[in-house]
Structures are given as structure tokens and as C-alpha cells.
Design an enzyme around this catalytic site. Structure first.
Site, mmCIF file in Angstrom:
data_model
loop_
_atom_site.group_PDB
_atom_site.id
_atom_site.type_symbol
_atom_site.label_atom_id
_atom_site.label_comp_id
_atom_site.label_asym_id
_atom_site.label_seq_id
_atom_site.Cartn_x
_atom_site.Cartn_y
_atom_site.Cartn_z
ATOM 1 C CG MET A 23 52.178 58.608 54.387
ATOM 2 S SD MET A 23 52.877 60.205 54.845
ATOM 3 C CE MET A 23 52.219 60.381 56.498
ATOM 4 C CB SER A 69 46.954 56.310 43.071
ATOM 5 O OG SER A 69 47.952 57.296 42.856
ATOM 6 C CE LYS A 73 45.742 59.621 40.590
ATOM 7 N NZ LYS A 73 46.303 60.932 40.924
ATOM 8 C CG ASN A 94 41.429 61.509 43.047
ATOM 9 O OD1 ASN A 94 40.256 61.848 42.863
ATOM 10 N ND2 ASN A 94 42.203 62.081 43.948
ATOM 11 N N GLY A 133 54.461 66.731 33.293
ATOM 12 C CA GLY A 133 53.585 65.588 33.465
ATOM 13 C C GLY A 133 52.184 65.847 32.957
ATOM 14 N N GLY A 136 47.253 61.420 35.341
ATOM 15 C CA GLY A 136 46.044 61.754 36.082
ATOM 16 C C GLY A 136 46.204 62.962 36.971
ATOM 17 C CB ALA A 137 48.587 63.788 39.684
ATOM 18 N N GLY A 258 54.384 66.475 48.203
ATOM 19 C CA GLY A 258 52.973 66.255 47.908
ATOM 20 C C GLY A 258 52.091 65.982 49.109
#
Length: 290
Positions: A23, A69, A73, A94, A133, A136-137, A258
Site C-alpha cells: 500500500m 523491504s 534490507k 528500509n 523474527g 530487518g523489521a 502492520g
């Protein structure tokens, strides 16, 4: 949008794979239009192998920059000229800003995550987080949460290619912040369950729940969750992930996808590129309303 594009339009990109679900182009282009800024934001499906040429294209085409993304990343870092201190600490990027051919990498994921909780009047400082996790995020979320005052973080990851990065994250948090971080093997389900039971917030920063894994969740038993906790899935397509459905079945009061994180990390990137504040209330009403 065609009425805005002319010979002076400045291009900004998004480089990831897969990325057609994103998006971000709609979000940024709507914000450019609202503020009458002559920019255009486009998504490009770029793999690790294609990344070097894609980054060089930022210079060649005189793009203002790009978002980055999964799976790029961390792979993008050697291709850049400079890193913002936060990105250097996190070890992931990012957002890229192009200043006359000099490419600087930033990370806005962690601040976006924390700001999205703040937007919901939720404060996790002084509390315990359980995080799955270490990409990167996940790295950005863990380190920013620790810097912002989260008391304890239990990180779970498979013993895969990201295990070493998870170890690095824990070492950085324990050495450079006042937060206590511990790494656990995700295959240890009993410990996973017990740590979730002891935390205020459970956050999944993996790609589980996103296509092609949209029917999967790392937690499948609603009894693992309490009604008074926060369950946060960084995936936003689909809007309601399998994890969110499990949490809702448990009656969890605060369940998020998210979208809020995407909005707030995007707003910070928007500011880096344009020098302007993104009209976040407008974008939230335009794109994220039910």
C-alpha cells in the site's frame, strides 16, 4: 495523478520482492497529491541478485531515494555510501535518501512501530515484549523498543540464516541499552508459550501470515493469550492475519496488523525525502478505515 506528473517530477521507489501487494505507493502518492508536491512513488520487484543494479539506478536516474523491504534490507547496506547511526546499530535499512549521488541508508521501522502504539495510547516502556523474527523489521523493532525503554525482550527465531543476526541483536541490546534481551529457539514451544504468558506484548515480525503463508500462524492456540495483552502482527496484507484471528478468538483487547507501523514508518521516510510532514490523519482516513 497524471495531472501532477511533468518533466520536473521526482521519482521515489520501493524495492522488494514480492511487493505488488504494498500500500506504500498509494499512501505516498496520495500524500504528495494532498500537499501538491511534485513527486511520484513506484514499486519495483527487486531480488537480492538484481539489487546492485537497482541501487545504481537511483544515482543514474537521479531519484530522490527509495524504500527497501524484504529481502533487501540488509543486503543493501554494502551498496550505500553512508548509514544513519540508527541504521548502523540496527544493521538494516528500509529508506534510502539520495543527496546529489550520495546514498544514505536509514531505518524507520522501529520508530514506526513504537509510534503506532503511541497512536493507540499504548505504552510498553518498562514492560516485557516477546518478539518473533530477527530480519530487518524485527531487528529495528527490538533495538528501538530497547532504546525507548522496554524493560525486557524475549526474541524467538528458528536456527536458520537469521539466527546469527538474532544473536547480534541480543548482544547489542544487552551492551548498549538498559533492556535485558534473551534469545530462544522457536522450536522450544513450551518456553515460547511461557514467555508469551509473561509479557505485555507479543509481536510477530516474520512473514508468516503473508502470502504465500497467509493460512499460517506461529501461535495457533488461543489459550496462549490473555485478554489484557497486546498482539501485534507486522503483516498487513491480508488485513486480518491468522495470528490476529487466534488473538481475537482469545478475546485479546488490543490486536493490530502492520498498517499503523507502515503509516508511521512511511511518514518518517516521507519527511526525509521531502522535508514535509506527511498528513497522517488524512492518509489514515483515506486508506485504513474499515
Amino acid at each position: 495523478m497524471t495531472t501532477r506528473i511533468d518533466g520536473h517530477t521526482i521519482l521515489i521507489g520501493l524495492m522488494a520482492y514480492p511487493i505488488r501487494h504494498s500500500m506504500s505507493p498509494t499512501m505516498h502518492n496520495s500524500a504528495f497529491e494532498k500537499l501538491d508536491l511534485n513527486y511520484a512513488y513506484l514499486a519495483f520487484e527487486i531480488t537480492n541478485d538484481e539489487l546492485p543494479n537497482a541501487i545504481e539506478a537511483i544515482r543514474t536516474l537521479d531519484m530522490r531515494g527509495s524504500n527497501v523491504s524484504m529481502p533487501n534490507k540488509q543486503k543493501v547496506i554494502p551498496l550505500l555510501d553512508k548509514l544513519d547511526p540508527a541504521a548502523e546499530l540496527v544493521g538494516a535499512v528500509n529508506t534510502i535518501v539520495n543527496d546529489n549521488g550520495v546514498l544514505t541508508g536509514y531505518t524507520t521501522d522501529g520508530t514506526g512501530f513504537m509510534k503506532s502504539l503511541e497512536d493507540e495510547n499504548l505504552d510498553i516502556r518498562g514492560e516485557k515484549m516477546v518478539l518473533t523474527g530477527a530480519g530487518g523489521a524485527g531487528t529495528a523493532i527490538a533495538i528501538q523498543a530497547a532504546l525507548d525503554g522496554v524493560k525486557e525482550i524475549s526474541i524467538f527465531n528458528q536456527k536458520d540464516s537469521l539466527w546469527e543476526n538474532a544473536q547480534r541483536n541480543v548482544a547489542i541490546i544487552n551492551e548498549k541499552t538498559n533492556c535485558k534481551a534473551t534469545l530462544f529457539d522457536l522450536s522450544d514451544q513450551d518456553t515460547f508459550k511461557n514467555e508469551i504468558a509473561d509479557g505485555l506484548i507479543y509481536c510477530d515480525s516474520t512473514g508468516v501470515g503473508m502470502k504465500p503463508l497467509e493460512d499460517l500462524s506461529l501461535v495457533n492456540d488461543p489459550s496462549w493469550f490473555r485478554k489484557d495483552m497486546i498482539v501485534y502482527d507486522t503483516v498487513y496484507a491480508p488485513r486480518t492475519t491468522k495470528l490476529m484471528k487466534v488473538a481475537e478468538t482469545a478475546g485479546v483487547k488490543h490486536v493490530f496488523n502492520g498498517l499503523g507501523m507502515m503509516l508511521e514508518q512511511g511518514a518518517e521516510a516521507f519527511k526525509l525525502w521531502t522535508g514535509e510532514d506527511m498528513p497522517t490523519d488524512y492518509i489514515r482516513d483515506l486508506l485504513f478505515s474499515e
